[in-house]
Write an enzyme that holds these catalytic residues in place. Sequence first.
Site, mmCIF file in Angstrom:
data_model
loop_
_atom_site.group_PDB
_atom_site.id
_atom_site.type_symbol
_atom_site.label_atom_id
_atom_site.label_comp_id
_atom_site.label_asym_id
_atom_site.label_seq_id
_atom_site.Cartn_x
_atom_site.Cartn_y
_atom_site.Cartn_z
ATOM 1 N N ASP A 337 -0.236 0.866 2.312
ATOM 2 C CA ASP A 337 0.576 1.351 1.192
ATOM 3 C C ASP A 337 0.186 2.787 0.898
ATOM 4 O O ASP A 337 -0.985 3.167 1.019
ATOM 5 C CB ASP A 337 0.422 0.489 -0.057
ATOM 6 C CG ASP A 337 1.652 0.596 -0.945
ATOM 7 O OD1 ASP A 337 2.538 -0.279 -0.848
ATOM 8 O OD2 ASP A 337 1.764 1.586 -1.702
ATOM 9 N N CYS A 499 14.972 -6.139 -1.756
ATOM 10 C CA CYS A 499 15.562 -6.956 -2.822
ATOM 11 C C CYS A 499 16.703 -6.159 -3.443
ATOM 12 O O CYS A 499 16.904 -6.168 -4.646
ATOM 13 C CB CYS A 499 14.537 -7.401 -3.851
ATOM 14 S SG CYS A 499 13.801 -6.059 -4.756
HETATM 15 N N1 SAM Z 1 5.920 -6.034 0.044
HETATM 16 C C1 SAM Z 1 5.390 -5.869 -1.287
HETATM 17 C C2 SAM Z 1 5.129 -7.242 -1.884
HETATM 18 O O1 SAM Z 1 5.751 -8.198 -1.483
HETATM 19 O O2 SAM Z 1 4.261 -7.361 -2.756
HETATM 20 C C3 SAM Z 1 6.292 -5.027 -2.145
HETATM 21 C C4 SAM Z 1 6.502 -3.672 -1.546
HETATM 22 S S1 SAM Z 1 7.317 -2.550 -2.619
HETATM 23 C C5 SAM Z 1 8.909 -3.015 -2.488
HETATM 24 C C6 SAM Z 1 7.328 -1.098 -1.649
HETATM 25 C C7 SAM Z 1 5.962 -0.470 -1.481
HETATM 26 O O3 SAM Z 1 6.098 0.556 -0.505
HETATM 27 C C8 SAM Z 1 5.392 0.207 -2.704
HETATM 28 O O4 SAM Z 1 4.156 -0.354 -3.016
HETATM 29 C C9 SAM Z 1 5.243 1.669 -2.312
HETATM 30 O O5 SAM Z 1 4.079 2.266 -2.835
HETATM 31 C C10 SAM Z 1 5.177 1.566 -0.809
HETATM 32 N N2 SAM Z 1 5.584 2.764 -0.056
HETATM 33 C C11 SAM Z 1 6.595 3.613 -0.296
HETATM 34 N N3 SAM Z 1 6.670 4.547 0.659
HETATM 35 C C12 SAM Z 1 5.688 4.270 1.543
HETATM 36 C C13 SAM Z 1 5.242 4.870 2.757
HETATM 37 N N4 SAM Z 1 5.838 5.936 3.246
HETATM 38 N N5 SAM Z 1 4.206 4.314 3.402
HETATM 39 C C14 SAM Z 1 3.573 3.215 2.909
HETATM 40 N N6 SAM Z 1 3.951 2.620 1.752
HETATM 41 C C15 SAM Z 1 4.984 3.138 1.087
#
Ligand code: SAM
Length: 632
Positions: A337, A499
């Site tokens: 993340d 989602c």
């Molecule tokens: N899969 C997680 C769960 O079920 O608990 C939820 C993920 S949430 C929708 C999206 C996540 O992607 C966020 O925590 C955000 O910080 C992360 N994120 C956004 N851009 C990113 C990147 N370029 N590389 C890694 N993580 C990233």
Amino acid sequence: MGARRALPRGLSRVVWRQAAGVVARLLDADGSRRGGASVKTLTLAPGVAAKKVTHAVVCETLKHVPLLKLVLDDAGVSLVDDVVPNRRRRRDADDDRDETKDEDEDAEDDSETDLEETDEPPAAPTGVARSLAYVLSYEALFGAGLEPDGEAKPSTNHQSADGSAERNEKRDVAAVIAATRLVVDAIGALQKAVKKRLKSGNHKNAEQFMLAQPGGQALAAVPTHSRYARVNTLKTTLDAVELFLARGGLKPTRDEHVPDLLAFPPNTDLHDHPLVKDGRLILQGKSSCFPALALLVRKEEGKEKGAHALDACAAPGNKTTHLASLVGADGKVFAFDADARRLKRLTANCLLAGAMAGGKHKGEHVNAGKSIVAALRGDFLQVDPFDPKYARVKCVLLDPSCSGSGTAATRGDYLIAAARGEAVDVGAVAEFGGAHTEGGEQKKSKKSKKTTEETANQDVPPHVADARARVASLAAFQTEALRHALSFPSAERVSYSTCSVYPAENERVVAAVLPDAMKLGYTLEKALPSWPRRGLVGHGLTDRESNAVLRADQFLDDCEGFFVAVFVRKTPLGAKKAIARADKLAAAALEEIEAKRLAKRMKQNGSEGVRPVYGNGGGKKRKKGAGGALFR
Ligand code: SAM
């Protein structure tokens, strides 16, 4: 309405103050700027007292805002604008990638990430703040009632070394008392104004008035879903949990699609349940369980055990712990993340779930075993798929930031829209079909010099134009991240999920990537075949492809809106080579460590002049980006 029991005076003041703060924040920003904050994320945030009542007061107040605005004005109650604390600037460069999608169980994370106050306290307002007046007049007219307030003793909850917390609390309590007096004094005029407004609009009651307002219809459609909890098989079994719950009088049903998932009646509050607190039960929405399941569980039962998986955008880790329970103690999950604070939450969740070892959770040693999950801070797009560490990664779960439109109803977004007077069409999925092109870029028509999006946004309200721009930007990131996920040389299965209910973030992302995915040997597998609702047709996918991907509908299914696509290939191109190379590098590294150890020992023994023999490193280090063209 009006059925809620009145709370003790001191607690009421706290609830009203908190509720007013949440209402002020939510009314301050439209959906595109609100980031992950929602009614739930803010009312369930850490530090909020009496969460359930505060949540109810916020929801009911928001619902009544259009009417309250009018009657406060009619009754001549003078208001001042809310002072909304500044948002903390996000550390990521493109802060449009808000993570709005997590289920309510992730509420705390989202509120922390997206609407945290800066250190500077807001200046004290000089009159009755608008949102406080909304909350108090709602209570007076439709809620638990309001009585004249007297003097208040400051509570002992907020203490600070320099006394600033006490001063702030004193100021806030004084503001609530003053506002209460004002609203109580105006109650006669307010009631009269309500009657007049309802009569002039021919509405039988406030409910009817609200439904007739812009965005009001959407409120009628808001569903109530079952409360779901996943049994954490790293720590316990389904039978054991059912037995434990039954002793406490809880009899959930087993979900028919997701093994180890239990469904409780809507609004069952499990946050403080001992099984949740000790990580044996994980609060996770049903549709949020689909990606890990679709990615790992196949006909050959048990095949997923011991697999190496990668969770690309993992925090706060709901799907990570699910993956960990599926791959088991012999498996590995690399969880990335980009957000450090969210990764911290992921680590805490993984420790609690027993998916990570060697740490403490809230001061207690929680897991002495082996770590299945490796929590890694970083931008997934910068992760080198050819790094030998990932040579055995067969499964990649990509659940990137998205608009969260699939959770809009349950998050309370329609309440906010209605309170802001913004019309919402709950079926307006096609509106966000998106002017999506290859790579997520917007093409400019030579003639008009306008992007397709600019053209589409002519004559739409600004909040819709903003939301569209945000969805287009998210779709560009999602497309890039999906291409990257597919480029891991040993990957055999890649799941893509959101989602969101917008085709621009779902079917169109898959359609944009599919031609290149096919060159890498991938096809779309029918994700969770037993789930009946499939993808939309007419958004770049053939009928067969639309049928392969799945959707969940927040209004029609008993869960939040979701989308999952699963890409599979039989023989990952280059996988064998990558694994052989990783083995060679690992052997070389071991050899080097051994040689150093030997050299040290010889030096200690005084055997000068004998040079240690170093390994040759197993070949040259691969330059980043120099992989086979097919994997890029
Ligand atoms: N899969 C997680 C769960 O079920 O608990 C939820 C993920 S949430 C929708 C999206 C996540 O992607 C966020 O925590 C955000 O910080 C992360 N994120 C956004 N851009 C990113 C990147 N370029 N590389 C890694 N993580 C990233």
